[in-house]
Motif scaffolding. Structure first.
Motif, PDB file in Angstrom:
ATOM      1  N   UNK A  59       0.816  -1.217   0.000  1.00 49.69           N
ATOM      2  CA  UNK A  59       0.000   0.000   0.000  1.00 49.69           C
ATOM      3  C   UNK A  59       0.850   1.267   0.000  1.00 49.69           C
ATOM      4  N   UNK A  60       0.583   2.118  -0.963  1.00 44.59           N
ATOM      5  CA  UNK A  60       1.013   3.505  -0.972  1.00 44.59           C
ATOM      6  C   UNK A  60      -0.144   4.303  -1.558  1.00 44.59           C
ATOM      7  N   UNK A  61      -0.156   5.619  -1.422  1.00 48.31           N
ATOM      8  CA  UNK A  61      -1.201   6.389  -2.091  1.00 48.31           C
ATOM      9  C   UNK A  61      -1.255   6.121  -3.587  1.00 48.31           C
ATOM     10  N   UNK A  62      -0.091   5.878  -4.202  1.00 45.97           N
ATOM     11  CA  UNK A  62      -0.061   5.625  -5.649  1.00 45.97           C
ATOM     12  C   UNK A  62      -0.742   4.305  -6.002  1.00 45.97           C
ATOM     13  N   UNK A  63      -0.520   3.245  -5.214  1.00 45.87           N
ATOM     14  CA  UNK A  63      -1.154   1.964  -5.522  1.00 45.87           C
ATOM     15  C   UNK A  63      -2.651   2.015  -5.256  1.00 45.87           C
ATOM     16  N   UNK A  64      -3.071   2.756  -4.228  1.00 45.68           N
ATOM     17  CA  UNK A  64      -4.502   2.922  -3.970  1.00 45.68           C
ATOM     18  C   UNK A  64      -5.165   3.636  -5.138  1.00 45.68           C
ATOM     19  N   UNK A  65      -4.517   4.689  -5.618  1.00 48.32           N
ATOM     20  CA  UNK A  65      -5.070   5.474  -6.727  1.00 48.32           C
ATOM     21  C   UNK A  65      -5.107   4.658  -8.016  1.00 48.32           C
ATOM     22  N   UNK A  66      -4.058   3.942  -8.298  1.00 52.15           N
ATOM     23  CA  UNK A  66      -4.000   3.170  -9.541  1.00 52.15           C
ATOM     24  C   UNK A  66      -4.986   2.011  -9.529  1.00 52.15           C
ATOM     25  N   UNK A  67      -5.140   1.353  -8.398  1.00 51.28           N
ATOM     26  CA  UNK A  67      -6.092   0.247  -8.306  1.00 51.28           C
ATOM     27  C   UNK A  67      -7.509   0.733  -8.573  1.00 51.28           C
ATOM     28  N   UNK A  68      -7.844   1.909  -8.061  1.00 50.94           N
ATOM     29  CA  UNK A  68      -9.192   2.442  -8.245  1.00 50.94           C
ATOM     30  C   UNK A  68      -9.421   2.938  -9.670  1.00 50.94           C
ATOM     31  N   UNK A  69      -8.474   3.710 -10.199  1.00 50.10           N
ATOM     32  CA  UNK A  69      -8.696   4.344 -11.501  1.00 50.10           C
ATOM     33  C   UNK A  69      -8.523   3.377 -12.672  1.00 50.10           C
ATOM     34  N   UNK A  70      -7.617   2.396 -12.567  1.00 48.68           N
ATOM     35  CA  UNK A  70      -7.343   1.510 -13.695  1.00 48.68           C
ATOM     36  C   UNK A  70      -8.063   0.172 -13.612  1.00 48.68           C
ATOM     37  N   UNK A  71      -8.398  -0.270 -12.399  1.00 47.67           N
ATOM     38  CA  UNK A  71      -8.997  -1.596 -12.256  1.00 47.67           C
ATOM     39  C   UNK A  71     -10.329  -1.587 -11.499  1.00 47.67           C
ATOM     40  N   UNK A  72     -10.730  -0.439 -10.979  1.00 47.72           N
ATOM     41  CA  UNK A  72     -11.981  -0.376 -10.229  1.00 47.72           C
ATOM     42  C   UNK A  72     -11.937  -1.116  -8.911  1.00 47.72           C
ATOM     43  N   UNK A  73     -10.758  -1.259  -8.319  1.00 56.45           N
ATOM     44  CA  UNK A  73     -10.585  -2.001  -7.068  1.00 56.45           C
ATOM     45  C   UNK A  73     -10.364  -1.011  -5.924  1.00 56.45           C
ATOM     46  N   UNK A  74     -11.123  -1.181  -4.862  1.00 55.35           N
ATOM     47  CA  UNK A  74     -10.934  -0.381  -3.663  1.00 55.35           C
ATOM     48  C   UNK A  74      -9.884  -1.080  -2.800  1.00 55.35           C
ATOM     49  N   UNK A  75      -8.661  -0.573  -2.832  1.00 54.78           N
ATOM     50  CA  UNK A  75      -7.543  -1.187  -2.116  1.00 54.78           C
ATOM     51  C   UNK A  75      -7.557  -0.718  -0.666  1.00 54.78           C
ATOM     52  N   UNK A  76      -7.630  -1.681   0.252  1.00 54.82           N
ATOM     53  CA  UNK A  76      -7.716  -1.368   1.679  1.00 54.82           C
ATOM     54  C   UNK A  76      -6.486  -1.925   2.381  1.00 54.82           C
ATOM     55  N   UNK A  77      -5.746  -1.044   3.021  1.00 49.95           N
ATOM     56  CA  UNK A  77      -4.562  -1.440   3.763  1.00 49.95           C
ATOM     57  C   UNK A  77      -3.965  -0.221   4.429  1.00 49.95           C
ATOM     58  N   UNK A  78      -3.097  -0.410   5.408  1.00 45.07           N
ATOM     59  CA  UNK A  78      -2.545   0.732   6.143  1.00 45.07           C
ATOM     60  C   UNK A  78      -1.497   1.488   5.343  1.00 45.07           C
ATOM     61  N   UNK A  79      -1.717   2.785   5.191  1.00 43.86           N
ATOM     62  CA  UNK A  79      -0.711   3.669   4.606  1.00 43.86           C
ATOM     63  C   UNK A  79       0.285   4.048   5.690  1.00 43.86           C
ATOM     64  N   UNK A  80       1.547   4.049   5.349  1.00 47.42           N
ATOM     65  CA  UNK A  80       2.582   4.372   6.344  1.00 47.42           C
ATOM     66  C   UNK A  80       2.325   5.746   6.949  1.00 47.42           C
ATOM     67  N   UNK A  81       2.314   5.796   8.268  1.00 51.23           N
ATOM     68  CA  UNK A  81       2.058   7.059   8.952  1.00 51.23           C
ATOM     69  C   UNK A  81       3.294   7.941   8.879  1.00 51.23           C
ATOM     70  N   UNK A  82       3.094   9.225   9.112  1.00 53.42           N
ATOM     71  CA  UNK A  82       4.215  10.159   9.095  1.00 53.42           C
ATOM     72  C   UNK A  82       5.201   9.786  10.197  1.00 53.42           C
ATOM     73  N   UNK A  83       6.488   9.666   9.876  1.00 52.82           N
ATOM     74  CA  UNK A  83       7.453   9.286  10.905  1.00 52.82           C
ATOM     75  C   UNK A  83       7.537  10.331  12.005  1.00 52.82           C
ATOM     76  N   UNK A  84       7.612   9.856  13.235  1.00 52.72           N
ATOM     77  CA  UNK A  84       7.755  10.778  14.360  1.00 52.72           C
ATOM     78  C   UNK A  84       9.103  11.481  14.277  1.00 52.72           C
ATOM     79  N   UNK A  85       9.096  12.786  14.506  1.00 53.37           N
ATOM     80  CA  UNK A  85      10.325  13.561  14.381  1.00 53.37           C
ATOM     81  C   UNK A  85      10.564  14.352  15.660  1.00 53.37           C
TER      82      UNK A  85
END
Length: 259
Positions: A59-85
């Motif tokens: 899962x990345x935002x790019x794979x979520x977007x591509x799965x939806x726009x090119x294949x009509x698939x709603x990709x569900x999974x955890x996106x990496x959270x912002x690293x603590x700084x």
């Protein structure tokens, strides 16, 4: 070691969970690189699901977007959270409000940046937003926000608009109980991994070369499906193992005897 097996299985209520696709890749390869070929194969066979639950490695935002726009698939999974700084404990990217028309970013205290500039990060398009020193220097939250003592302005890297909106939405959703309840169904795939590995010897590669290994992976999945279909009980919501112990427990609960 050697090869990796990516299994896709159904998980509809009241139906047996069957493996519908198997991909074999070199073990050092990243999971995310296997996702698009898998989706292409599923779409070509009219097996693309409406919703797909995957591990965070896919899962990345790019794979979520591509799965939806090119294949009509709603990709569900955890996106990496912002690293603590430690250098920027005050505000993260989600606290800033983008104006996609004006190409500016507004900080939590109301300061607006100059128009951002396109750039690259790790070879991917990004939007570079730099707040002026004069804007950030008098801010009471500057040290917590920028993390520096020399008066520099805050620098933020945004993804392109559709990807940034996906990242912001999923990071917010995955903190809710509703999302966790939805994603909990994916835990069943761990049972499939355990079944194919321990009951059917999936990790014992009987052949040399990825092509022959892929045949083994496919046959293992087919055998697993045969067992599951044979054991499936339509009146139940899940597949049960019809073992002698299962029959014994059933007979004891019915008050009968066996030997």
């Amino acid at each position: 070691m050697g090869c990796k097996d990516h299994q896709t299985e159904t998980c509809d209520d009241g139906l047996p969970n069957v493996i519908v696709h198997v991909a074999t890749t070199p073990a050092p390869g990243q999971d995310i690189d296997a996702l698009e070929p898998i989706h292409t194969d599923l779409t070509a066979r009219d097996l693309a699901p409406a919703e797909r639950l995957v591990d965070g490695g896919y899962v990345t935002p790019a794979t979520v977007h591509r799965a939806r726009t090119e294949h009509g698939i709603d990709l569900v999974g955890p996106v990496r959270v912002a690293p603590a700084s430690r250098s920027r404990p005050g505000f993260n990217k989600e606290d800033f409000q983008p104006n996609w028309t004006e190409r500016t970013l507004t900080c939590p205290n109301g300061a607006t940046s100059p128009p951002w500039k396109p750039t690259l990060a790790d070879g991917q398009p990004r939007l570079s937003v730099l707040f002026p020193r004069a804007t950030c220097r008098p801010c009471e939250d500057r040290l917590q926000c920028t993390g520096n003592v020399d008066g520099k302005g805050r620098h933020v890297l945004l993804l392109p608009q559709p990807l940034q909106e996906i990242q912001h939405r999923v990071r917010k959703e995955q903190q809710t109980r509703t999302w966790h309840d939805r994603y909990a169904l994916r835990a069943g795939c761990e049972a499939t991994v355990s079944e194919t590995v321990h009951a059917h010897g999936l990790r014992h590669c009987r052949y040399h070369g990825i092509a022959k290994t892929h045949v083994q992976h496919v046959l293992t999945a087919a055998g697993t499906n045969i067992v599951r279909l044979q054991q499936h009980q339509p009146d139940n919501d899940r597949t049960k193992d019809a073992t002698r112990f299962t029959h014994l427990c059933q007979q004891l609960s019915d008050g009968t005897r066996t030997r």
